[in-house]
Design a protein around this motif. Structure first.
Motif, PDB file in Angstrom:
ATOM      1  N   ALA A 176       9.415   7.026  -2.423  1.00 52.65           N
ATOM      2  CA  ALA A 176       8.022   6.597  -2.338  1.00 52.65           C
ATOM      3  C   ALA A 176       7.877   5.702  -1.108  1.00 52.65           C
ATOM      4  CB  ALA A 176       7.622   5.840  -3.597  1.00 52.65           C
ATOM      5  N   HIS A 177       6.963   6.063  -0.231  1.00 54.22           N
ATOM      6  CA  HIS A 177       6.759   5.324   1.009  1.00 54.22           C
ATOM      7  C   HIS A 177       5.594   4.354   0.838  1.00 54.22           C
ATOM      8  CE1 HIS A 177       9.487   8.101   3.027  1.00 54.22           C
ATOM      9  NE2 HIS A 177       8.922   9.021   2.278  1.00 54.22           N
ATOM     10  N   TYR A 178       5.764   3.168   1.401  1.00 57.16           N
ATOM     11  CA  TYR A 178       4.720   2.154   1.318  1.00 57.16           C
ATOM     12  C   TYR A 178       4.778   1.252   2.535  1.00 57.16           C
ATOM     13  CZ  TYR A 178       8.479  -0.992  -0.264  1.00 57.16           C
ATOM     14  OH  TYR A 178       9.632  -1.735  -0.367  1.00 57.16           O
ATOM     15  N   THR A 179       3.729   0.468   2.689  1.00 54.65           N
ATOM     16  CA  THR A 179       3.753  -0.601   3.672  1.00 54.65           C
ATOM     17  C   THR A 179       3.643  -1.913   2.911  1.00 54.65           C
ATOM     18  OG1 THR A 179       1.371  -0.568   4.036  1.00 54.65           O
ATOM     19  CG2 THR A 179       2.712   0.803   5.503  1.00 54.65           C
ATOM     20  N   ASP A 180       4.331  -2.912   3.415  1.00 54.64           N
ATOM     21  CA  ASP A 180       4.293  -4.255   2.840  1.00 54.64           C
ATOM     22  C   ASP A 180       3.860  -5.185   3.965  1.00 54.64           C
ATOM     23  OD1 ASP A 180       4.600  -6.528   1.319  1.00 54.64           O
ATOM     24  OD2 ASP A 180       6.789  -6.521   1.405  1.00 54.64           O
ATOM     25  N   ASP A 181       2.637  -5.688   3.856  1.00 56.66           N
ATOM     26  CA  ASP A 181       2.048  -6.477   4.948  1.00 56.66           C
ATOM     27  C   ASP A 181       2.107  -5.700   6.259  1.00 56.66           C
ATOM     28  OD1 ASP A 181       0.989  -8.783   3.813  1.00 56.66           O
ATOM     29  OD2 ASP A 181       2.911  -9.847   3.886  1.00 56.66           O
ATOM     30  N   GLY A 182       1.878  -4.385   6.165  1.00 52.76           N
ATOM     31  CA  GLY A 182       1.845  -3.534   7.349  1.00 52.76           C
ATOM     32  C   GLY A 182       3.189  -3.007   7.803  1.00 52.76           C
ATOM     33  N   ARG A 183       4.279  -3.494   7.233  1.00 49.13           N
ATOM     34  CA  ARG A 183       5.615  -3.020   7.603  1.00 49.13           C
ATOM     35  C   ARG A 183       6.000  -1.835   6.721  1.00 49.13           C
ATOM     36  NH1 ARG A 183       5.839  -8.362   7.024  1.00 49.13           N
ATOM     37  NH2 ARG A 183       6.942  -8.198   5.059  1.00 49.13           N
ATOM     38  N   PRO A 184       6.392  -0.708   7.328  1.00 50.08           N
ATOM     39  CA  PRO A 184       6.771   0.455   6.525  1.00 50.08           C
ATOM     40  C   PRO A 184       8.096   0.246   5.809  1.00 50.08           C
ATOM     41  CG  PRO A 184       7.061   0.927   8.856  1.00 50.08           C
ATOM     42  CD  PRO A 184       6.452  -0.447   8.762  1.00 50.08           C
ATOM     43  N   HIS A 232       0.865  -1.188   0.000  1.00 50.73           N
ATOM     44  CA  HIS A 232       0.000   0.000   0.000  1.00 50.73           C
ATOM     45  C   HIS A 232       0.897   1.232   0.000  1.00 50.73           C
ATOM     46  CE1 HIS A 232      -3.528  -2.441   0.643  1.00 50.73           C
ATOM     47  NE2 HIS A 232      -2.801  -3.123   1.516  1.00 50.73           N
ATOM     48  N   TRP A 233       0.745   2.052  -1.032  1.00 47.80           N
ATOM     49  CA  TRP A 233       1.559   3.257  -1.180  1.00 47.80           C
ATOM     50  C   TRP A 233       0.972   4.337  -0.291  1.00 47.80           C
ATOM     51  CZ3 TRP A 233       6.016   2.495  -3.496  1.00 47.80           C
ATOM     52  CH2 TRP A 233       6.134   1.360  -4.302  1.00 47.80           C
ATOM     53  N   VAL A 234       1.831   4.953   0.549  1.00 50.91           N
ATOM     54  CA  VAL A 234       1.323   5.865   1.575  1.00 50.91           C
ATOM     55  C   VAL A 234       1.903   7.280   1.523  1.00 50.91           C
ATOM     56  CG1 VAL A 234       0.745   3.983   3.145  1.00 50.91           C
ATOM     57  CG2 VAL A 234       3.020   5.027   3.278  1.00 50.91           C
ATOM     58  N   GLY A 235       2.883   7.551   0.665  1.00 48.30           N
ATOM     59  CA  GLY A 235       3.408   8.912   0.602  1.00 48.30           C
ATOM     60  C   GLY A 235       4.525   9.039  -0.413  1.00 48.30           C
ATOM     61  N   LEU A 236       4.690  10.248  -0.922  1.00 46.93           N
ATOM     62  CA  LEU A 236       5.708  10.521  -1.934  1.00 46.93           C
ATOM     63  C   LEU A 236       6.456  11.788  -1.575  1.00 46.93           C
ATOM     64  CD1 LEU A 236       6.930   9.944  -4.767  1.00 46.93           C
ATOM     65  CD2 LEU A 236       5.117  11.411  -5.700  1.00 46.93           C
TER      66      LEU A 236
END
Length: 144
Positions: free
Chosen positions: A111-119, A86-90
């Protein structure tokens, strides 16, 4: 951002409406910001605008837009969206050239994201060129 796949829009796309804040981080609604590029009603005027709209396309899982804005010489057959991502910020860190007066440009971003909830984040310098009058993504160099 060069993740590849063949899956179409997923649940994240359903949460974003034209009135939602744009995922690219600019202070505008999605429909007035990157959504107009995704729909084809406008073209990104600069490399930075294209980079932001491509990031937003990953966030809303718009594979068609990503492929349409990828240079034909480097375009993959499809774009793969990992359902756990889930992409959460740029953050745009730097740009070179890429205006209406240029034919090439670069955008360095995180680009900031979470992968299975891990940032996590992706730090990349993307290259863009004009192709048939429009900005398109060509290649990237990963910074981290």
């Amino acid at each position: 951002m060069s993740r590849r796949s063949s899956r179409s829009r997923g649940p994240a796309a359903a949460r974003i409406t034209s009135a939602s804040p744009c995922p690219c981080g600019l202070p505008a609604a999605y429909g007035q910001c990157c959504g107009r590029f995704h729909s084809g009603s406008a073209a990104a005027p600069t490399c930075e605008a294209l980079m932001r709209s491509r990031y937003a396309a990953f966030a809303v899982r718009d594979a068609a837009y990503l492929l349409r804005t990828w240079h034909p010489e480097t375009r993959p057959p499809g774009v793969d969206f990992d359902p756990a991502t889930h992409w959460v910020g740029l953050d745009i860190l730097d740009t070179t050239e890429g205006s209406a007066f240029h034919s090439t440009g670069t955008v360095t971003f995180r680009a900031h994201y979470t992968d299975d909830g891990r940032p996590d984040s992706l730090h990349e310098k993307s290259r863009f060129v004009r192709h048939e009058g429009a900005w398109v993504y060509t290649t990237a160099v990963f910074a981290d």
